[in-house]
Each structure stands twice: as C-alpha cells, then as structure tokens.
Enzyme design. Structure first.
Site, PDB file in Angstrom:
ATOM      1  N   HIS A  69      -4.836  -9.499 -26.914  1.00  0.00           N
ATOM      2  CA  HIS A  69      -3.867 -10.262 -27.705  1.00  0.00           C
ATOM      3  C   HIS A  69      -3.061 -11.225 -26.837  1.00  0.00           C
ATOM      4  O   HIS A  69      -2.016 -11.708 -27.259  1.00  0.00           O
ATOM      5  CB  HIS A  69      -2.940  -9.294 -28.449  1.00  0.00           C
TER       6      HIS A  69
ATOM      7  N   LYS B 151       3.803   2.600   6.711  1.00  0.00           N
ATOM      8  CA  LYS B 151       2.868   2.820   7.821  1.00  0.00           C
ATOM      9  C   LYS B 151       3.526   2.400   9.143  1.00  0.00           C
ATOM     10  O   LYS B 151       3.546   3.149  10.100  1.00  0.00           O
ATOM     11  CB  LYS B 151       1.581   2.023   7.583  1.00  0.00           C
TER      12      LYS B 151
ATOM     13  N   GLU C 165      11.514  -5.125   3.941  1.00  0.00           N
ATOM     14  CA  GLU C 165      11.962  -4.662   2.623  1.00  0.00           C
ATOM     15  C   GLU C 165      12.226  -3.156   2.629  1.00  0.00           C
ATOM     16  O   GLU C 165      13.255  -2.673   2.148  1.00  0.00           O
ATOM     17  CB  GLU C 165      10.898  -4.957   1.549  1.00  0.00           C
TER      18      GLU C 165
ATOM     19  N   GLU D  49      -6.106  -8.833  -0.664  1.00  0.00           N
ATOM     20  CA  GLU D  49      -5.628  -8.705   0.725  1.00  0.00           C
ATOM     21  C   GLU D  49      -6.819  -8.421   1.649  1.00  0.00           C
ATOM     22  O   GLU D  49      -6.790  -8.727   2.830  1.00  0.00           O
ATOM     23  CB  GLU D  49      -4.561  -7.605   0.834  1.00  0.00           C
TER      24      GLU D  49
ATOM     25  N   LYS E 240       6.658 -14.000   6.295  1.00  0.00           N
ATOM     26  CA  LYS E 240       7.616 -13.001   6.797  1.00  0.00           C
ATOM     27  C   LYS E 240       8.460 -13.587   7.926  1.00  0.00           C
ATOM     28  O   LYS E 240       9.672 -13.431   7.967  1.00  0.00           O
ATOM     29  CB  LYS E 240       6.866 -11.783   7.375  1.00  0.00           C
TER      30      LYS E 240
ATOM     31  N   GLY F 146      -3.028  -0.141   5.210  1.00  0.00           N
ATOM     32  CA  GLY F 146      -1.988   0.077   4.196  1.00  0.00           C
ATOM     33  C   GLY F 146      -2.545   0.222   2.784  1.00  0.00           C
ATOM     34  O   GLY F 146      -2.190   1.143   2.046  1.00  0.00           O
ATOM     35  N   ARG F 147      -3.461  -0.693   2.410  1.00  0.00           N
ATOM     36  CA  ARG F 147      -3.972  -0.661   1.030  1.00  0.00           C
ATOM     37  C   ARG F 147      -4.994   0.444   0.812  1.00  0.00           C
ATOM     38  O   ARG F 147      -5.520   0.606  -0.274  1.00  0.00           O
ATOM     39  CB  ARG F 147      -4.543  -2.031   0.651  1.00  0.00           C
TER      40      ARG F 147
ATOM     41  N   GLY G 277       0.811  -1.216   0.000  1.00  0.00           N
ATOM     42  CA  GLY G 277       0.000   0.000   0.000  1.00  0.00           C
ATOM     43  C   GLY G 277       0.845   1.268   0.000  1.00  0.00           C
ATOM     44  O   GLY G 277       0.362   2.340  -0.381  1.00  0.00           O
TER      45      GLY G 277
HETATM   46  O1  F6P Z   1       2.653  -7.259   4.249  1.00  0.00           O
HETATM   47  C1  F6P Z   1       1.469  -6.631   3.897  1.00  0.00           C
HETATM   48  C2  F6P Z   1       1.477  -5.187   4.278  1.00  0.00           C
HETATM   49  O2  F6P Z   1       1.258  -5.052   5.638  1.00  0.00           O
HETATM   50  C3  F6P Z   1       0.434  -4.407   3.480  1.00  0.00           C
HETATM   51  O3  F6P Z   1      -0.821  -4.478   4.025  1.00  0.00           O
HETATM   52  C4  F6P Z   1       1.036  -3.060   3.470  1.00  0.00           C
HETATM   53  O4  F6P Z   1       0.484  -2.265   2.450  1.00  0.00           O
HETATM   54  C5  F6P Z   1       2.488  -3.375   3.240  1.00  0.00           C
HETATM   55  O5  F6P Z   1       2.707  -4.556   3.963  1.00  0.00           O
HETATM   56  C6  F6P Z   1       3.463  -2.311   3.653  1.00  0.00           C
HETATM   57  O6  F6P Z   1       3.358  -1.998   5.012  1.00  0.00           O
HETATM   58  P1  F6P Z   1       4.027  -0.704   5.604  1.00  0.00           P
HETATM   59  O7  F6P Z   1       3.429   0.484   4.954  1.00  0.00           O
HETATM   60  O8  F6P Z   1       3.761  -0.759   7.071  1.00  0.00           O
HETATM   61  O9  F6P Z   1       5.510  -0.784   5.310  1.00  0.00           O
END
Ligand code: F6P
Length: 553
Positions: free
Chosen positions: A394, A216, A222, A363, A517, A277-278, A163
């Site tokens: 296509h 968030k 990552e 999600e 995770k 998040g989304r 998100g």
């Molecule tokens: O792993 C899923 C998730 O929690 C999503 O819902 C969210 O959009 C994404 O990871 C990123 O989370 P954050 O904004 O806390 O890094």
C-alpha cells in the site's frame, strides 16, 4: 584475482544475456516447462530447523544461465574464498583480519583456528563467553542478579549503534518477540540525537535498569556519548549510591576502554576483532537477545545459523542456496543493470529485517575497489530496501509493478503464524497476498485482459501490467522460531559473501563510513568556537553559521 568482467564466464554470460536474457519471458518459461518449479526451487533441510523452501524459479534463469553463473562462481574462486574464510585466513585484507563470525555459532565443534590458535576454548574463547552469557542472562531473567537496592532488573537499555544495535539485537529481538520475557522491557538507544536516550530514560527507574553498553571498538562517538549520559543520569538519580557494577555491563573487544569508562573487566563480555560489527549479533553483542528470549532460544538461534554454515560450506555450488541467491544478485546487477533489490517479509515480527539487511548488504558490498586496488569496471552492491508486507503493497509497490525499473524482489513467509487469530484468517490472507504478489509481478496484465474488463480505451495503458518482474519466494515450513531466523540471517550473510567474492571486493571492511565521522568531530569543535563556518565551502559554512544563529550557540 582477475576482475570479474575479465573472467571467461562473464563474457559468456554477456552473450547469453543478449541472446536469451533480453527476450526471456517468465510466464512463457513456465508454460513450456511444467518441471520448472522443481528444477529451480531448493529446500534447505537440517535437523532442528524447519525446512525452508527457496523458490528461484520465478527468476530469469534457464539451465544454461545456471551453468554459466556457476561457472562464473568457479572462475571467481568462490569455493576457494569460502574455504579460506572457514580456515580463519585473513580474508579481510585491508584490515588484516580473519572473518570468523561462523565460529561464534560453531555448535558442532568444528576445529576453528586463527593464527594456529583454537578460538573455541580457553579463557576468552567462544565457548567460555557463551557460558558467561548463559549464566548472566539466566541470573537477570530469574532475578538472582539484583540492582543496588535489591530489586530485580526488569528494564534493559542496550546502548550501541549499527551492528551493535539494529543489525543485530534490535532486529532479532523484534523478530523473536514471541519468545520474549513478558516482565522485561527492552530499549535500544543508538542515535546521538539526545531524544533517543531521553525517551528511554524517561521511562526508566534506575533501581531496576540494566545498561548493556554494546560496542565492538568502545570508541564509537555516539555510543560512548550515550553511555556517559546514561552513567551520569544513573549516578545523579541514585545520589551517587548506585552501584555501576550491578547496573552496567560492556559487550566489547576493547578491555582497556571498557575499564576506563568505569565498567569492571569481570562485567565485560568479550569477543575478538575477527568479528565484524554487522556480523556480531552471534557474539556477546547478542546478550540483549539472550536475556530477552532466554539462553536456550539464543542457542537455537546460533544452531540454525550453523546449519546454514554447514550447507554453505559443504554443498556443491549448483545446489548451494546462498550461492544461488548471490549469483542471481550478480546476474541482475551486472547483466540487467538492476540498481536495487527489494526484500519484503510477509511477517510483522520481521519488520526490521530489511533495515538490518541494508547494513549487511550495503556496508559489505557498497565498494568500488577490487582486491588489487583498481576501480571495478562493473556494478557492485545493489541498493537494498524493503518493508513488511502487506504494508509495503500500500505504499511503494506501485513502482515495483508499473515503474520503469527492474527490481528483483525476495518475499519471505512462514507457513505458520505465532498468532493464528480469527481462526487463522489473518495468516491465510497474508499468505494469499504473498502468492499473489509474486504471481502478479510475473504474469502482469495484457491490454486484452484490461479491455475484457470493460476498461475505456484511454485507460487501457494505465491499467496494463507488463509483468516479467523476477522474484525469489522464501517459505519457512513452520513458524519463524530462533533456529529458522538464524538460518535466514546466515543465508543472507553467505549470499553477501558470494556477491563480494565474485565482485572481487573486500566485503568485510567499511572505510566509507570514516570521512563523515572525522569531519563531524572537527565541526563539533567549531560549534563551540568563535567563527561562522570559516574554512568550509560556502554552503557548509553558510549552514554552520545559520545554525549557530538560530540555535544561539
Ligand atoms: O560506523 C560503522 C560501524 O563501524 C559499523 O560497522 C558498526 O556496526 C558500528 O559502526 C558500531 O561500531 P562499534 O560496535 O565498534 O561501536
């Protein structure tokens, strides 16, 4: 809440499907009812937003179906749940949170409170953060905000995932590219694959680069790893003279982690845990959008979504456009066993829209546990997929037309193109395909029609199209500008809400992403330790061992 399949309307829909649905032939429904289009199409109208026509008439719908679906929504408490959301109740019951992204776009000043506290005003209120975003995005665009050597920042790297990346900023900046500042280059780095960051940095000059660290939680592996790599690169490239405060800002709810990372709290754009998040592109997470298209356009984007919120909140179920979209989805998923849903925008700027919708839909509603903790005895969220047309025609449209699966499909077109080149020829060809696909999916081609073309008999079955494939056509009455895009996204958000309300699942948590995770964290350690994948099943262990051998770890 009673499970959806125990509601009286569910049983009624089941027998309605058995008696009517099975034999329902779309083209015959049109032939026998000249008013079908008028009865099942709805137009979304709101000040400041172009009309958007939603044609639901090419769906397996009769008046009785619609009545029964609306009855199902009533019995499932869709209105009550919707009102609870707008009241700020903690409808995300597994995380004990309100679901209040609608407050982020509350441009008409509805009273919005969580736990009795106004969320719009005050030091960290929605309007305060919007003011900060307006000021900062204006400063970056004008060049008033300068890098450590006094240069304008023209290279923006948003570091985030999910998100905080695709299901939001990436999709929206692509969709609104027409409004983007020509002198700004945008990069979105999300993948932990070092290639993503390396390629962005390769093209970047630290003196003119602004990093937006979007997370968030500010704990996502990552994003934090990518952000640390960016910080190390920046300090190294500038011989330690680079000023983090001028080149890094954070978009987050987690001030303590932000400051721990080295970003001053005054360079943080906050939001609250009631923003999923989304659903966060409307919050500070949308800063890259505001910088790229300008705050006025960002505000129009919020306004368009708010107009759809108003429609969703106030319109009776039978004419409530996102509710109808959600009901159709339940109809196909649970009564026709459709496993998928295709969204195909006839719009190149919307090329990431289906990918964004995948997170929103899957999600949110990829769940099998209902509100009382029991397993759902019915199908929930469909597999959503899509690509822009005409490209998709296509590639995978063969299966949509002649495969064995029922794939309810949404088509989206804007009446006007931002780029009416070649005397609007491209737009007319695009539009003709938009009309033709929905028509072809519905009418198909009979054996007689195939034969009439002189087709040899052995080829007749191969060239037959059964048709009777349902579609919803969405037609925006102008170009897709910020307000129209906001309204379209909010349509899908509320459609997703409606589905979840009927299926009695929590559309606002995402526990399903946790297990992978946790295991990845554990295995990461093992990659640096002696051992050959011991303690895992033989497949996982064998793969770890082979990886260590090949990668010489
Ligand atoms: O792993 C899923 C998730 O929690 C999503 O819902 C969210 O959009 C994404 O990871 C990123 O989370 P954050 O904004 O806390 O890094």
């Amino acid at each position: 809440m009673a499970p959806a399949n125990t509601l009286p309307a569910w049983a009624e829909l089941q027998s309605h499907r058995d008696s009517v649905g099975k034999s329902f032939v779309l083209k015959e429904a049109f032939a026998s009812d000249p008013a079908r289009f008028e009865r099942f199409a709805r137009t979304f109208t709101a000040p400041g937003v172009a009309d958007v026509l939603f044609d639901f008439s090419k769906n397996f719908l009769t008046d009785e179906t619609l009545d029964l679906l609306v009855k199902l929504a009533e019995q499932a408490g869709v209105e009550r749940k919707r009102d609870a959301m707008f009241r700020g109740d903690k409808i995300n019951f597994t995380e004990k949170r309100a679901v209040y992204h609608t407050a982020l776009r509350n441009v008409s000043g509805w009273e919005m409170k969580v736990e009795g506290k106004d969320v719009m005003g005050g030091p960290n209120g929605v309007n305060t953060v919007l003011d900060h975003m307006k000021e900062f995005s204006g400063q970056v665009r004008s060049g008033e905000w300068k890098g450590f050597t006094g240069k304008k920042l023209t290279n923006i790297i948003n570091v985030g995932i999910g998100g905080s990346d695709l299901s939001g900023p990436v999709m929206v900046t692509e969709a609104l590219k027409h409004y983007g500042a020509d002198d700004l280059t945008l990069h979105f780095v999300s993948n932990i694959d070092g290639t993503h960051m390396a390629e962005a940095l390769k093209a970047s000059d630290p003196e003119t680069t602004l990093f937006l660290i979007a997370s968030k939680t500010f704990t996502t592996a990552e994003t934090i790893t990518n952000a640390n790599t960016a910080k190390t690169w920046f300090l190294k490239k500038t011989d330690g003279k680079g000023d983090i405060a001028k080149h890094f800002v954070a978009l987050s709810t987690n001030e303590s982690e932000v400051t721990k990372f080295g970003i001053d709290a005054k360079n943080m754009f906050g939001f609250e845990s009631w923003v999923g998040g989304r659903y966060s592109v409307w919050s500070a997470i949308g800063l890259s959008v505001a910088i790229y298209v300008g705050f006025d356009n960002f505000y129009k984007f919020l306004s368009g979504a708010h107009a759809m919120d108003k429609h969703f909140r106030e319109t009776p179920l039978k004419d409530n456009i996102p509710v109808l979209g959600g009901l159709l989805s339940v109809w196909y998923s649970d009564f026709f066993q459709a496993q998928t849903h295709l969204v195909a925008p006839f719009d190149q700027y919307l090329h990431r829209f289906p990918a964004y919708l995948q997170q929103l839909s899957m999600e949110s509603n990829g769940k099998s546990i209902t509100s009382d903790g029991s397993s759902a005895k019915y199908t929930t969220g469909p597999i959503l997929f899509g690509e822009p047309c005409t490209n998709a025609q296509h590639s995978f449209f063969q299966l949509v037309h002649q495969g064995t699966k029922l794939i309810p499909t949404d088509f989206i077109l804007a009446a006007k193109s931002h780029n009416p080149i070649s005397d609007n020829l491209h737009q007319k060809m695009l539009a003709s395909n938009y009309f033709a696909q929905a028509e072809a999916l519905m009418v198909g081609k009979t054996d007689e029609e195939v034969r009439a073309e002189g087709t040899p008999e052995d080829l007749v079955p191969h060239k037959r199209f059964l048709g009777n494939r349902p579609t919803t056509s969405i037609l925006v009455g102008d170009v897709i500008g910020p307000a129209e895009l906001g309204a379209l996204i909010a349509y899908y958000e509320h459609l997703t809400f409606t589905e979840g309300a009927i299926w009695d699942i929590n559309s606002f948590d995402q526990w399903g992403v946790e297990l992978g995770k946790v295991l990845a964290k554990k295995i990461l350690k093992e990659l640096d330790e002696a051992g050959n994948g011991d303690g895992h099943d033989t497949s996982t262990g064998g793969l770890i061992s082979a990886f260590k051998k090949y990668a010489k770890i």
